[in-house]
Design a protein around this motif. Structure first.
Motif, PDB file in Angstrom:
ATOM      1  N   GLU A   8       0.831  -1.206   0.000  1.00  0.00           N
ATOM      2  CA  GLU A   8       0.000   0.000   0.000  1.00  0.00           C
ATOM      3  C   GLU A   8       0.864   1.254   0.000  1.00  0.00           C
ATOM      4  N   LYS A   9       1.933   1.237   0.795  1.00  0.00           N
ATOM      5  CA  LYS A   9       2.840   2.380   0.870  1.00  0.00           C
ATOM      6  C   LYS A   9       3.505   2.613  -0.487  1.00  0.00           C
ATOM      7  N   SER A  10       3.924   1.543  -1.133  1.00  0.00           N
ATOM      8  CA  SER A  10       4.558   1.643  -2.444  1.00  0.00           C
ATOM      9  C   SER A  10       3.561   2.158  -3.488  1.00  0.00           C
ATOM     10  N   ARG A  11       2.359   1.635  -3.450  1.00  0.00           N
ATOM     11  CA  ARG A  11       1.335   2.059  -4.414  1.00  0.00           C
ATOM     12  C   ARG A  11       0.975   3.520  -4.200  1.00  0.00           C
ATOM     13  N   HIS A  12       0.896   3.932  -2.945  1.00  0.00           N
ATOM     14  CA  HIS A  12       0.558   5.309  -2.609  1.00  0.00           C
ATOM     15  C   HIS A  12       1.586   6.282  -3.200  1.00  0.00           C
ATOM     16  N   LYS A  13       2.861   5.921  -3.146  1.00  0.00           N
ATOM     17  CA  LYS A  13       3.905   6.777  -3.715  1.00  0.00           C
ATOM     18  C   LYS A  13       3.698   6.974  -5.208  1.00  0.00           C
ATOM     19  N   TRP A  14       3.304   5.935  -5.916  1.00  0.00           N
ATOM     20  CA  TRP A  14       3.082   6.029  -7.352  1.00  0.00           C
ATOM     21  C   TRP A  14       1.869   6.907  -7.668  1.00  0.00           C
ATOM     22  N   ILE A  15       0.854   6.830  -6.832  1.00  0.00           N
ATOM     23  CA  ILE A  15      -0.326   7.679  -7.030  1.00  0.00           C
ATOM     24  C   ILE A  15       0.051   9.141  -6.860  1.00  0.00           C
ATOM     25  N   ILE A  16       0.809   9.448  -5.822  1.00  0.00           N
ATOM     26  CA  ILE A  16       1.241  10.831  -5.586  1.00  0.00           C
ATOM     27  C   ILE A  16       2.137  11.302  -6.730  1.00  0.00           C
ATOM     28  N   LEU A  17       3.026  10.449  -7.191  1.00  0.00           N
ATOM     29  CA  LEU A  17       3.871  10.807  -8.336  1.00  0.00           C
ATOM     30  C   LEU A  17       3.007  11.080  -9.567  1.00  0.00           C
ATOM     31  N   GLY A  18       2.000  10.263  -9.796  1.00  0.00           N
ATOM     32  CA  GLY A  18       1.094  10.467 -10.933  1.00  0.00           C
ATOM     33  C   GLY A  18       0.365  11.792 -10.848  1.00  0.00           C
ATOM     34  N   ILE A  19      -0.103  12.156  -9.655  1.00  0.00           N
ATOM     35  CA  ILE A  19      -0.775  13.443  -9.465  1.00  0.00           C
ATOM     36  C   ILE A  19       0.204  14.580  -9.741  1.00  0.00           C
ATOM     37  N   LYS A  76       3.457  24.026   6.052  1.00  0.00           N
ATOM     38  CA  LYS A  76       2.410  23.962   7.071  1.00  0.00           C
ATOM     39  C   LYS A  76       1.475  22.763   6.892  1.00  0.00           C
ATOM     40  N   PHE A  77       1.063  22.468   5.636  1.00  0.00           N
ATOM     41  CA  PHE A  77       0.031  21.459   5.394  1.00  0.00           C
ATOM     42  C   PHE A  77       0.526  20.189   4.712  1.00  0.00           C
ATOM     43  N   GLY A  78       1.716  20.205   4.167  1.00  0.00           N
ATOM     44  CA  GLY A  78       2.234  19.032   3.479  1.00  0.00           C
ATOM     45  C   GLY A  78       2.069  19.136   1.969  1.00  0.00           C
ATOM     46  N   ASP A  79       2.931  18.418   1.284  1.00  0.00           N
ATOM     47  CA  ASP A  79       3.004  18.490  -0.171  1.00  0.00           C
ATOM     48  C   ASP A  79       1.729  18.018  -0.854  1.00  0.00           C
ATOM     49  N   ARG A  80       1.169  16.921  -0.404  1.00  0.00           N
ATOM     50  CA  ARG A  80       0.005  16.344  -1.074  1.00  0.00           C
ATOM     51  C   ARG A  80      -1.190  17.271  -1.064  1.00  0.00           C
ATOM     52  N   ARG A  81      -1.505  17.807   0.085  1.00  0.00           N
ATOM     53  CA  ARG A  81      -2.668  18.693   0.184  1.00  0.00           C
ATOM     54  C   ARG A  81      -2.497  19.942  -0.676  1.00  0.00           C
ATOM     55  N   VAL A  82      -1.312  20.507  -0.640  1.00  0.00           N
ATOM     56  CA  VAL A  82      -1.060  21.725  -1.410  1.00  0.00           C
ATOM     57  C   VAL A  82      -1.089  21.419  -2.903  1.00  0.00           C
ATOM     58  N   LEU A  83      -0.548  20.285  -3.302  1.00  0.00           N
ATOM     59  CA  LEU A  83      -0.550  19.892  -4.704  1.00  0.00           C
ATOM     60  C   LEU A  83      -1.973  19.718  -5.215  1.00  0.00           C
ATOM     61  N   ILE A  84      -2.796  19.018  -4.471  1.00  0.00           N
ATOM     62  CA  ILE A  84      -4.180  18.787  -4.887  1.00  0.00           C
ATOM     63  C   ILE A  84      -4.968  20.098  -4.862  1.00  0.00           C
ATOM     64  N   PHE A  85      -4.729  20.933  -3.855  1.00  0.00           N
ATOM     65  CA  PHE A  85      -5.398  22.226  -3.789  1.00  0.00           C
ATOM     66  C   PHE A  85      -5.008  23.105  -4.982  1.00  0.00           C
ATOM     67  N   GLY A  86      -3.724  23.155  -5.302  1.00  0.00           N
ATOM     68  CA  GLY A  86      -3.257  23.969  -6.419  1.00  0.00           C
ATOM     69  C   GLY A  86      -3.809  23.497  -7.743  1.00  0.00           C
TER      70      GLY A  86
END
Length: 119
Positions: A8-19, A76-86
């Motif tokens: 799951e951790k490995s798959r999650h990294k690929w999803i974030i990279l894809g986003i 403050k909020f982390g890379d994922r949240r800011v990336l999705i928000f942007g």
């Protein structure tokens, strides 16, 4: 063999990279694509060279300002949240521009409206 947690951790990294790749592609289309249409924009919006330069310059200023904001929000909020928000915000702004800031039926948005949207 990977445990379920590691998988799951490995798959999650690929999803974030894809986003991240998707968001960079969208940004590149906009940042490189809009200036290419400058001649068409000048004609359709009845912009002078000055107005066109100001509108296109707003994009560069927007990128510079958003980089500062991006760094502060990421801390403050982390890379994922800011990336999705942007990515979501950019999509909403481009959708708004597509519906309300294009010349149609005698309506021509002025350079200030377009510049603020591109900022």
């Amino acid at each position: 063999m990977l445990s379920e947690y590691e998988f799951e951790k490995s798959r999650h990294k690929w999803i974030i990279l894809g986003i991240g790749v998707f968001s960079q592609a969208i940004f590149s289309f906009a940042y490189a694509g809009i200036p290419i249409t400058g001649v068409i924009m000048q004609k359709e919006y009845n912009f002078s060279i000055y107005h066109l330069g100001l509108v296109l310059g707003c994009m560069g200023l927007g990128v510079a300002l958003s980089e500062l904001l991006w760094g502060l929000l990421t801390d403050k909020f982390g890379d994922r949240r800011v990336l999705i928000f942007g990515l979501s915000t950019m999509g909403m702004v481009f959708t708004f521009m597509a519906f309300y800031l294009v010349p149609a039926m005698g309506f021509k948005p002025n350079y200030i409206q377009l510049g603020i949207a591109l900022l």
